[in-house]
Design a protein around this motif. Structure first.
Motif, PDB file in Angstrom:
ATOM      1  N   GLY A 104      43.632  46.559  45.731  1.00  0.00           N
ATOM      2  CA  GLY A 104      44.571  45.527  45.278  1.00  0.00           C
ATOM      3  C   GLY A 104      44.580  45.508  43.760  1.00  0.00           C
ATOM      4  O   GLY A 104      43.631  45.982  43.110  1.00  0.00           O
ATOM      5  N   SER A 105      45.655  44.958  43.176  1.00  0.00           N
ATOM      6  CA  SER A 105      45.654  44.938  41.706  1.00  0.00           C
ATOM      7  C   SER A 105      44.697  43.868  41.184  1.00  0.00           C
ATOM      8  O   SER A 105      44.259  43.936  40.044  1.00  0.00           O
ATOM      9  N   ASP A 106      44.325  42.906  42.009  1.00  0.00           N
ATOM     10  CA  ASP A 106      43.282  41.958  41.587  1.00  0.00           C
ATOM     11  C   ASP A 106      41.993  42.710  41.240  1.00  0.00           C
ATOM     12  O   ASP A 106      41.291  42.353  40.290  1.00  0.00           O
ATOM     13  N   TYR A 151      49.454  34.086  35.574  1.00  0.00           N
ATOM     14  CA  TYR A 151      48.670  34.299  36.793  1.00  0.00           C
ATOM     15  C   TYR A 151      47.287  33.631  36.620  1.00  0.00           C
ATOM     16  O   TYR A 151      46.532  33.983  35.702  1.00  0.00           O
ATOM     17  N   ASP A 198      50.552  43.313  33.362  1.00  0.00           N
ATOM     18  CA  ASP A 198      50.484  43.202  34.819  1.00  0.00           C
ATOM     19  C   ASP A 198      51.914  43.261  35.358  1.00  0.00           C
ATOM     20  O   ASP A 198      52.674  42.303  35.245  1.00  0.00           O
ATOM     21  N   TYR A 224      55.425  42.502  39.612  1.00  0.00           N
ATOM     22  CA  TYR A 224      56.780  42.208  40.111  1.00  0.00           C
ATOM     23  C   TYR A 224      57.857  43.078  39.463  1.00  0.00           C
ATOM     24  O   TYR A 224      59.040  42.745  39.538  1.00  0.00           O
ATOM     25  N   THR A 243      50.868  46.859  41.853  1.00  0.00           N
ATOM     26  CA  THR A 243      50.334  46.590  43.195  1.00  0.00           C
ATOM     27  C   THR A 243      51.272  47.121  44.270  1.00  0.00           C
ATOM     28  O   THR A 243      52.484  47.181  44.051  1.00  0.00           O
ATOM     29  N   SER A 279      51.358  45.399  46.951  1.00  0.00           N
ATOM     30  CA  SER A 279      51.514  44.186  47.760  1.00  0.00           C
ATOM     31  C   SER A 279      52.945  43.668  47.784  1.00  0.00           C
ATOM     32  O   SER A 279      53.384  43.107  48.782  1.00  0.00           O
ATOM     33  N   LYS A 280      53.662  43.823  46.676  1.00  0.00           N
ATOM     34  CA  LYS A 280      54.981  43.196  46.563  1.00  0.00           C
ATOM     35  C   LYS A 280      56.086  44.220  46.837  1.00  0.00           C
ATOM     36  O   LYS A 280      56.828  44.087  47.785  1.00  0.00           O
ATOM     37  N   ARG A 312      45.752  45.955  50.669  1.00  0.00           N
ATOM     38  CA  ARG A 312      44.963  45.845  49.450  1.00  0.00           C
ATOM     39  C   ARG A 312      44.908  47.177  48.680  1.00  0.00           C
ATOM     40  O   ARG A 312      43.883  47.866  48.680  1.00  0.00           O
TER      41      ARG A 312
HETATM   42  C1  LIG Z   1      51.030  38.378  38.598  1.00  0.00           C
HETATM   43  C2  LIG Z   1      50.190  38.887  39.716  1.00  0.00           C
HETATM   44  N1  LIG Z   1      49.320  39.868  39.463  1.00  0.00           N
HETATM   45  C3  LIG Z   1      48.523  40.358  40.427  1.00  0.00           C
HETATM   46  C4  LIG Z   1      48.579  39.875  41.714  1.00  0.00           C
HETATM   47  C5  LIG Z   1      47.613  40.411  42.737  1.00  0.00           C
HETATM   48  O1  LIG Z   1      48.182  41.287  43.611  1.00  0.00           O
HETATM   49  P1  LIG Z   1      47.304  42.131  44.620  1.00  0.00           P
HETATM   50  O2  LIG Z   1      47.781  41.748  45.971  1.00  0.00           O
HETATM   51  O3  LIG Z   1      47.618  43.558  44.284  1.00  0.00           O
HETATM   52  O4  LIG Z   1      45.855  41.845  44.399  1.00  0.00           O
HETATM   53  C6  LIG Z   1      49.478  38.860  42.031  1.00  0.00           C
HETATM   54  C7  LIG Z   1      49.526  38.322  43.398  1.00  0.00           C
HETATM   55  O5  LIG Z   1      50.247  37.451  43.753  1.00  0.00           O
HETATM   56  C8  LIG Z   1      50.294  38.352  41.000  1.00  0.00           C
HETATM   57  O6  LIG Z   1      51.154  37.352  41.247  1.00  0.00           O
END
Ligand SMILES: Cc1ncc(COP(=O)(O)O)c(C=O)c1O
Length: 352
Positions: free
Chosen positions: A83-85, A109, A179, A182, A205, A207-208, A216
């Motif tokens: 995940g990018s987190d 964020y 980051d 989006y 990421t 994820s989106k 992840r």
């Molecule tokens: C601005 C931003 N960066 C990173 C993330 C984390 O994304 P990931 O699901 O890849 O951990 C989010 C998740 O909502 C986000 O809004």
């Protein structure tokens, strides 16, 4: 709390709820309503569970190759994470060690502040303008690094590449992390700036844009020297953090990127239509380049609308503790049919 020496007190990040009800409309965590490419489902079906006996790869070479070709960079400019987190958290450990304050907007964020606290990185929150925009010259003074979400979350507002370049140019002695969670939904990526700015580190990421939040997978893009530092951090925490299945399915997603271009376009169209409809209902809608809108209702208070939507099993995000946006709701953009249902519910609530 038990009284023991050495226990850490942390104010953790509060992630969006994950309700699971059959007929809900879930618009609270900016997931992608269209779901992953059919090629991802195919790769999942073809996955042989016997392979899980072995550890996953250390460098995700195949995924890096495919991503590098897709992005127009070289594989040594990439690092994959859980995940990018995961990538962002490691970026705090890898890049912000000068002892000087890292800068990020007061509204962004929420995890940036949590990581800074967790890793004892000093930080300064720079207020967004009254229009919720980043003002580049606010980032020109001495600092220990910068992190910006572009487009920003939860505002959805995009900072132009020219303005981002101003920030990069006046901060060439520190890492500027961008980051781009989006970026698929309208903005222009900072990728073209990589050649001139070795201090730029971009995170992305799956994820989106790729509708794989549950898998992840995220990644970082930057100068090979920055990637080498990141890899050293990754190898000092959890070298096998990207699981084998995640790598395989993310690869299938990259190989079917045309599918995601289509779904990304559909989300943008629905967003612009929905934002227009909200504005017609006298909401203040911030201009979004993401898969969500941040909007302030005027005919009803945000808390009341949030609650009444929840009663109809429509889940959106409300930030009562964030002073600047406590009167706003953040609404993820689902499929057109879902958003029509949401709009009808909002009209009904606002007129009752
Ligand atoms: C601005 C931003 N960066 C990173 C993330 C984390 O994304 P990931 O699901 O890849 O951990 C989010 C998740 O909502 C986000 O809004």
């Amino acid at each position: 709390m038990v009284k023991l020496k050495g226990l850490r007190q942390i104010n953790p990040y509060v992630a969006g709820q994950q309700p699971n009800e059959p007929d809900m409309i879930k618009l609270n965590t900016n997931e992608n309503a269209y779901g992953p490419s059919p090629k991802v489902a195919e790769a999942l079906q073809n996955f042989d569970a016997q392979e899980l006996r072995k550890y996953s790869s250390l460098d995700q070479a195949e995924l890096c190759q495919a991503l590098a070709a897709n992005l127009g960079v070289s594989p040594d400019q990439l690092i994959i994470g859980n995940g990018s987190d995961d990538i962002l958290s490691m970026a705090f450990l890898a890049f912000f060690n000068s002892g000087e304050s890292v800068l990020f907007p007061d509204l962004t964020y929420g995890f940036y502040k949590v990581w800074a606290d967790l890793y004892h990185v000093p930080f300064r929150e720079i207020p967004l303008t009254a229009d919720f925009e980043v003002h580049p010259s606010d980032y020109f003074g001495d600092n220990g690094g910068i992190i910006l979400a572009n487009p920003n979350a939860p505002t959805g507002i995009y900072l132009s590449l020219n303005q981002l370049e101003e920030i990069l140019a006046s901060n060439q002695d520190v890492v500027v992390a961008v980051d781009e969670a989006y970026i698929h939904f309208g903005g222009q990526s900072a990728l073209p700036l990589l050649d001139n700015y070795p201090n730029l580190f971009i995170t992305r990421t799956f994820s989106k844009d790729a509708a794989l939040a549950g898998l992840r997978v995220g990644y970082g893009i930057g100068h090979p020297d920055l990637i080498a530092v990141m890899k050293a951090v990754k190898d000092s925490i959890n070298p096998y953090s990207v699981d084998m299945l995640a790598e395989r399915l993310a690869l299938a997603a990259v190989e079917d990127w045309d599918y995601y271009r289509e779904t990304g376009r559909a989300i943008q169209e629905t967003r612009d239509w929905f934002a227009g409809e909200l504005a017609a209902l006298d909401f203040q809608v911030l201009p979004s380049q993401t898969n969500f809108v941040l909007a302030q209702p005027t005919r009803i208070c945000a808390a009341e609308l949030f609650q009444q939507l929840e009663e109809r099993r429509i889940y959106v995000r409300y930030f009562p503790k964030a002073e600047r946006i406590k009167d706003f709701l953040r609404i993820s953009i689902g499929r057109r049919e879902e958003m029509e249902t949401v709009l009808a519910a909002i009209k009904e609530i606002c007129s009752s």
